[in-house]
Write a protein that holds these residues in place. Structure first.
Motif, PDB file in Angstrom:
ATOM      1  N   ARG A   7     -30.714 -46.010 -83.813  1.00 11.45           N
ATOM      2  CA  ARG A   7     -30.087 -47.211 -83.251  1.00 11.45           C
ATOM      3  C   ARG A   7     -28.609 -46.928 -83.017  1.00 11.45           C
ATOM      4  O   ARG A   7     -27.958 -46.279 -83.821  1.00 11.45           O
ATOM      5  CB  ARG A   7     -30.241 -48.397 -84.207  1.00 11.45           C
ATOM      6  CG  ARG A   7     -31.670 -48.872 -84.325  1.00 11.45           C
ATOM      7  CD  ARG A   7     -31.813 -50.144 -85.147  1.00 11.45           C
ATOM      8  NE  ARG A   7     -31.239 -49.965 -86.481  1.00 11.45           N
ATOM      9  CZ  ARG A   7     -30.538 -50.880 -87.130  1.00 11.45           C
ATOM     10  NH1 ARG A   7     -30.312 -52.054 -86.599  1.00 11.45           N
ATOM     11  NH2 ARG A   7     -30.056 -50.642 -88.326  1.00 11.45           N
ATOM     12  N   ILE A   8     -28.098 -47.440 -81.892  1.00 10.18           N
ATOM     13  CA  ILE A   8     -26.690 -47.240 -81.557  1.00 10.18           C
ATOM     14  C   ILE A   8     -26.094 -48.568 -81.123  1.00 10.18           C
ATOM     15  O   ILE A   8     -26.622 -49.228 -80.223  1.00 10.18           O
ATOM     16  CB  ILE A   8     -26.518 -46.201 -80.436  1.00 10.18           C
ATOM     17  CG1 ILE A   8     -27.107 -44.868 -80.898  1.00 10.18           C
ATOM     18  CG2 ILE A   8     -25.044 -46.037 -80.078  1.00 10.18           C
ATOM     19  CD1 ILE A   8     -27.138 -43.815 -79.839  1.00 10.18           C
ATOM     20  N   ALA A   9     -25.007 -48.957 -81.767  1.00 11.25           N
ATOM     21  CA  ALA A   9     -24.318 -50.202 -81.428  1.00 11.25           C
ATOM     22  C   ALA A   9     -22.973 -49.867 -80.801  1.00 11.25           C
ATOM     23  O   ALA A   9     -22.371 -48.843 -81.101  1.00 11.25           O
ATOM     24  CB  ALA A   9     -24.127 -51.057 -82.684  1.00 11.25           C
ATOM     25  N   CYS A  41     -30.411 -47.583 -78.278  1.00 12.46           N
ATOM     26  CA  CYS A  41     -30.882 -46.514 -79.140  1.00 12.46           C
ATOM     27  C   CYS A  41     -30.888 -45.187 -78.398  1.00 12.46           C
ATOM     28  O   CYS A  41     -30.721 -45.132 -77.178  1.00 12.46           O
ATOM     29  CB  CYS A  41     -32.277 -46.821 -79.674  1.00 12.46           C
ATOM     30  SG  CYS A  41     -33.570 -46.747 -78.423  1.00 12.46           S
ATOM     31  N   ARG A  57     -25.971 -38.991 -86.767  1.00 10.19           N
ATOM     32  CA  ARG A  57     -25.320 -40.302 -86.886  1.00 10.19           C
ATOM     33  C   ARG A  57     -23.806 -40.154 -86.985  1.00 10.19           C
ATOM     34  O   ARG A  57     -23.054 -40.900 -86.367  1.00 10.19           O
ATOM     35  CB  ARG A  57     -25.864 -41.058 -88.096  1.00 10.19           C
ATOM     36  CG  ARG A  57     -27.230 -41.638 -87.871  1.00 10.19           C
ATOM     37  CD  ARG A  57     -27.568 -42.673 -88.950  1.00 10.19           C
ATOM     38  NE  ARG A  57     -28.773 -43.380 -88.575  1.00 10.19           N
ATOM     39  CZ  ARG A  57     -29.974 -43.108 -89.052  1.00 10.19           C
ATOM     40  NH1 ARG A  57     -30.130 -42.140 -89.943  1.00 10.19           N
ATOM     41  NH2 ARG A  57     -31.026 -43.791 -88.650  1.00 10.19           N
ATOM     42  N   ARG A  58     -23.350 -39.176 -87.769  1.00 10.92           N
ATOM     43  CA  ARG A  58     -21.905 -38.934 -87.900  1.00 10.92           C
ATOM     44  C   ARG A  58     -21.290 -38.594 -86.553  1.00 10.92           C
ATOM     45  O   ARG A  58     -20.210 -39.082 -86.208  1.00 10.92           O
ATOM     46  CB  ARG A  58     -21.634 -37.795 -88.887  1.00 10.92           C
ATOM     47  CG  ARG A  58     -21.488 -38.240 -90.319  1.00 10.92           C
ATOM     48  CD  ARG A  58     -20.896 -37.153 -91.205  1.00 10.92           C
ATOM     49  NE  ARG A  58     -21.549 -35.854 -91.081  1.00 10.92           N
ATOM     50  CZ  ARG A  58     -22.651 -35.504 -91.738  1.00 10.92           C
ATOM     51  NH1 ARG A  58     -23.219 -36.346 -92.575  1.00 10.92           N
ATOM     52  NH2 ARG A  58     -23.177 -34.300 -91.564  1.00 10.92           N
ATOM     53  N   GLU A  61     -20.902 -41.681 -84.496  1.00 11.37           N
ATOM     54  CA  GLU A  61     -19.803 -42.513 -85.008  1.00 11.37           C
ATOM     55  C   GLU A  61     -18.443 -41.889 -84.690  1.00 11.37           C
ATOM     56  O   GLU A  61     -17.503 -42.599 -84.356  1.00 11.37           O
ATOM     57  CB  GLU A  61     -19.997 -42.730 -86.508  1.00 11.37           C
ATOM     58  CG  GLU A  61     -21.187 -43.658 -86.758  1.00 11.37           C
ATOM     59  CD  GLU A  61     -21.539 -43.829 -88.235  1.00 11.37           C
ATOM     60  OE1 GLU A  61     -20.941 -43.145 -89.089  1.00 11.37           O
ATOM     61  OE2 GLU A  61     -22.425 -44.649 -88.496  1.00 11.37           O
ATOM     62  N   ASP A  66     -21.359 -47.102 -83.302  1.00 12.01           N
ATOM     63  CA  ASP A  66     -21.996 -47.296 -84.606  1.00 12.01           C
ATOM     64  C   ASP A  66     -23.425 -46.797 -84.535  1.00 12.01           C
ATOM     65  O   ASP A  66     -24.115 -47.020 -83.548  1.00 12.01           O
ATOM     66  CB  ASP A  66     -21.978 -48.772 -85.005  1.00 12.01           C
ATOM     67  CG  ASP A  66     -20.573 -49.274 -85.294  1.00 12.01           C
ATOM     68  OD1 ASP A  66     -19.774 -48.504 -85.852  1.00 12.01           O
ATOM     69  OD2 ASP A  66     -20.276 -50.424 -84.943  1.00 12.01           O
ATOM     70  N   ALA A  67     -23.860 -46.149 -85.608  1.00 12.75           N
ATOM     71  CA  ALA A  67     -25.241 -45.667 -85.711  1.00 12.75           C
ATOM     72  C   ALA A  67     -25.815 -46.142 -87.040  1.00 12.75           C
ATOM     73  O   ALA A  67     -25.997 -45.364 -87.969  1.00 12.75           O
ATOM     74  CB  ALA A  67     -25.281 -44.152 -85.598  1.00 12.75           C
ATOM     75  N   PRO A  68     -26.094 -47.470 -87.138  1.00 12.66           N
ATOM     76  CA  PRO A  68     -26.602 -48.003 -88.404  1.00 12.66           C
ATOM     77  C   PRO A  68     -27.984 -47.473 -88.738  1.00 12.66           C
ATOM     78  O   PRO A  68     -28.739 -47.091 -87.838  1.00 12.66           O
ATOM     79  CB  PRO A  68     -26.637 -49.521 -88.149  1.00 12.66           C
ATOM     80  CG  PRO A  68     -26.755 -49.652 -86.673  1.00 12.66           C
ATOM     81  CD  PRO A  68     -26.052 -48.462 -86.083  1.00 12.66           C
ATOM     82  N   GLN A  69     -28.296 -47.451 -90.025  1.00  8.30           N
ATOM     83  CA  GLN A  69     -29.611 -46.967 -90.445  1.00  8.30           C
ATOM     84  C   GLN A  69     -30.668 -48.013 -90.319  1.00  8.30           C
ATOM     85  O   GLN A  69     -30.499 -49.124 -90.178  1.00  8.30           O
ATOM     86  CB  GLN A  69     -29.553 -46.468 -91.874  1.00  8.30           C
ATOM     87  CG  GLN A  69     -28.726 -45.218 -91.960  1.00  8.30           C
ATOM     88  CD  GLN A  69     -28.868 -44.529 -93.299  1.00  8.30           C
ATOM     89  OE1 GLN A  69     -29.678 -44.899 -94.115  1.00  8.30           O
ATOM     90  NE2 GLN A  69     -28.067 -43.522 -93.509  1.00  8.30           N
TER      91      GLN A  69
END
Length: 69
Positions: A7-9, A41, A57-58, A61, A66-69
Motif C-alpha cells: 500500500r502506498i499513500a 498500491c 517500504r523504506r 518512504e 507513505d508505505a503503511p503495513q
C-alpha cells in the motif's frame, strides 16, 4: 520470484506513480513494479533472497510517500 502488494499513500498524480515505480525498479532484487494511483498500491515482483519488504517500504518512504503495513 515472489510478488507482494504494498500500500502506498500520498500519491496524487502520474508523476508520483512514475517516481514510485522508478524507485522500486532501481532496487537490487526487484524484477518489476506496477504502481496504481487509483488503488494506491504497488505490485512488486522481487527476489526474497536479494531484498526484503521492509527495504522496499523504506525506499518508498525515502522517496516522499507513505508505505503503511
Amino acid at each position: 520470484m515472489s510478488e507482494i502488494t504494498i500500500r502506498i499513500a500520498g500519491m496524487s498524480c502520474g508523476g508520483c506513480v512514475r517516481n514510485v515505480t522508478e524507485t522500486l525498479k532501481a532496487l537490487p532484487g526487484v524484477a518489476g513494479a506496477e504502481v496504481s494511483l487509483e488503488r494506491a498500491c504497488a505490485v512488486v515482483q522481487y527476489d526474497p533472497a536479494a531484498i526484503d519488504v521492509a527495504a522496499m517500504r523504506r525506499a518508498v518512504e525515502e522517496a516522499g510517500f507513505d508505505a503503511p503495513q
